[in-house]
Design a protein around this motif. Sequence first.
Motif, PDB file in Angstrom:
ATOM      1  N   GLY A  44      30.342 -75.505 -71.928  1.00 18.21           N
ATOM      2  CA  GLY A  44      31.783 -75.703 -71.871  1.00 18.21           C
ATOM      3  C   GLY A  44      32.562 -74.561 -71.242  1.00 18.21           C
ATOM      4  O   GLY A  44      33.785 -74.592 -71.208  1.00 18.21           O
ATOM      5  N   ASP A  45      31.886 -73.561 -70.722  1.00 12.28           N
ATOM      6  CA  ASP A  45      32.552 -72.410 -70.129  1.00 12.28           C
ATOM      7  C   ASP A  45      33.180 -72.797 -68.788  1.00 12.28           C
ATOM      8  O   ASP A  45      32.698 -73.682 -68.097  1.00 12.28           O
ATOM      9  CB  ASP A  45      31.532 -71.284 -69.922  1.00 12.28           C
ATOM     10  CG  ASP A  45      32.203 -69.944 -69.695  1.00 12.28           C
ATOM     11  OD1 ASP A  45      32.924 -69.486 -70.594  1.00 12.28           O
ATOM     12  OD2 ASP A  45      31.997 -69.376 -68.607  1.00 12.28           O
ATOM     13  N   LEU A  46      34.295 -72.140 -68.422  1.00 10.59           N
ATOM     14  CA  LEU A  46      34.979 -72.422 -67.158  1.00 10.59           C
ATOM     15  C   LEU A  46      34.570 -71.484 -66.037  1.00 10.59           C
ATOM     16  O   LEU A  46      35.037 -71.629 -64.915  1.00 10.59           O
ATOM     17  CB  LEU A  46      36.500 -72.333 -67.359  1.00 10.59           C
ATOM     18  CG  LEU A  46      37.117 -73.441 -68.191  1.00 10.59           C
ATOM     19  CD1 LEU A  46      38.587 -73.173 -68.419  1.00 10.59           C
ATOM     20  CD2 LEU A  46      36.922 -74.791 -67.534  1.00 10.59           C
ATOM     21  N   ARG A  47      33.712 -70.509 -66.311  1.00 10.00           N
ATOM     22  CA  ARG A  47      33.291 -69.561 -65.274  1.00 10.00           C
ATOM     23  C   ARG A  47      32.147 -70.176 -64.484  1.00 10.00           C
ATOM     24  O   ARG A  47      30.977 -69.934 -64.751  1.00 10.00           O
ATOM     25  CB  ARG A  47      32.875 -68.241 -65.891  1.00 10.00           C
ATOM     26  CG  ARG A  47      34.017 -67.527 -66.576  1.00 10.00           C
ATOM     27  CD  ARG A  47      33.563 -66.225 -67.177  1.00 10.00           C
ATOM     28  NE  ARG A  47      32.471 -66.477 -68.131  1.00 10.00           N
ATOM     29  CZ  ARG A  47      31.522 -65.600 -68.429  1.00 10.00           C
ATOM     30  NH1 ARG A  47      31.523 -64.419 -67.869  1.00 10.00           N
ATOM     31  NH2 ARG A  47      30.581 -65.889 -69.304  1.00 10.00           N
ATOM     32  N   ILE A  48      32.496 -71.008 -63.501  1.00  9.71           N
ATOM     33  CA  ILE A  48      31.472 -71.671 -62.705  1.00  9.71           C
ATOM     34  C   ILE A  48      31.654 -71.286 -61.243  1.00  9.71           C
ATOM     35  O   ILE A  48      32.694 -70.782 -60.837  1.00  9.71           O
ATOM     36  CB  ILE A  48      31.545 -73.204 -62.857  1.00  9.71           C
ATOM     37  CG1 ILE A  48      32.908 -73.709 -62.402  1.00  9.71           C
ATOM     38  CG2 ILE A  48      31.259 -73.614 -64.275  1.00  9.71           C
ATOM     39  CD1 ILE A  48      32.987 -75.194 -62.355  1.00  9.71           C
ATOM     40  N   ARG A  49      30.622 -71.514 -60.461  1.00  9.60           N
ATOM     41  CA  ARG A  49      30.685 -71.248 -59.031  1.00  9.60           C
ATOM     42  C   ARG A  49      29.901 -72.333 -58.316  1.00  9.60           C
ATOM     43  O   ARG A  49      29.023 -72.984 -58.885  1.00  9.60           O
ATOM     44  CB  ARG A  49      30.107 -69.880 -58.697  1.00  9.60           C
ATOM     45  CG  ARG A  49      28.610 -69.762 -58.890  1.00  9.60           C
ATOM     46  CD  ARG A  49      28.084 -68.402 -58.446  1.00  9.60           C
ATOM     47  NE  ARG A  49      26.630 -68.386 -58.488  1.00  9.60           N
ATOM     48  CZ  ARG A  49      25.844 -68.656 -57.448  1.00  9.60           C
ATOM     49  NH1 ARG A  49      26.359 -68.987 -56.307  1.00  9.60           N
ATOM     50  NH2 ARG A  49      24.534 -68.613 -57.568  1.00  9.60           N
ATOM     51  N   ALA A  50      30.245 -72.553 -57.062  1.00 12.85           N
ATOM     52  CA  ALA A  50      29.495 -73.487 -56.227  1.00 12.85           C
ATOM     53  C   ALA A  50      28.319 -72.738 -55.611  1.00 12.85           C
ATOM     54  O   ALA A  50      28.474 -71.633 -55.102  1.00 12.85           O
ATOM     55  CB  ALA A  50      30.383 -74.068 -55.151  1.00 12.85           C
TER      56      ALA A  50
END
Length: 77
Positions: A44-50
């Motif tokens: 559920g974390d928002l720290r994502i990257r493509a």
Amino acid sequence: MSMAGILLSAVVAVGALAIGIALQDWRPRPRRSDRTGRACPDCGDLRIRAVGPGNRLNGMLECRACRCVWSQNAAGG
């Protein structure tokens, strides 16, 4: 303090509260709150990257917290 002073203070307080509520509704939402479908499905974390080009995971999303990788299309984004 006189009764008129108390009444004037109450009117000013209610007016300030009404203006604050009106401005809260008028202001645009913060950018981070517009990230629907961009949270990690695992933690559920928002720290994502493509994931960048150069490997088979090109274009997928990766969580920076738990390293889960998923497809953008499967996340609804």
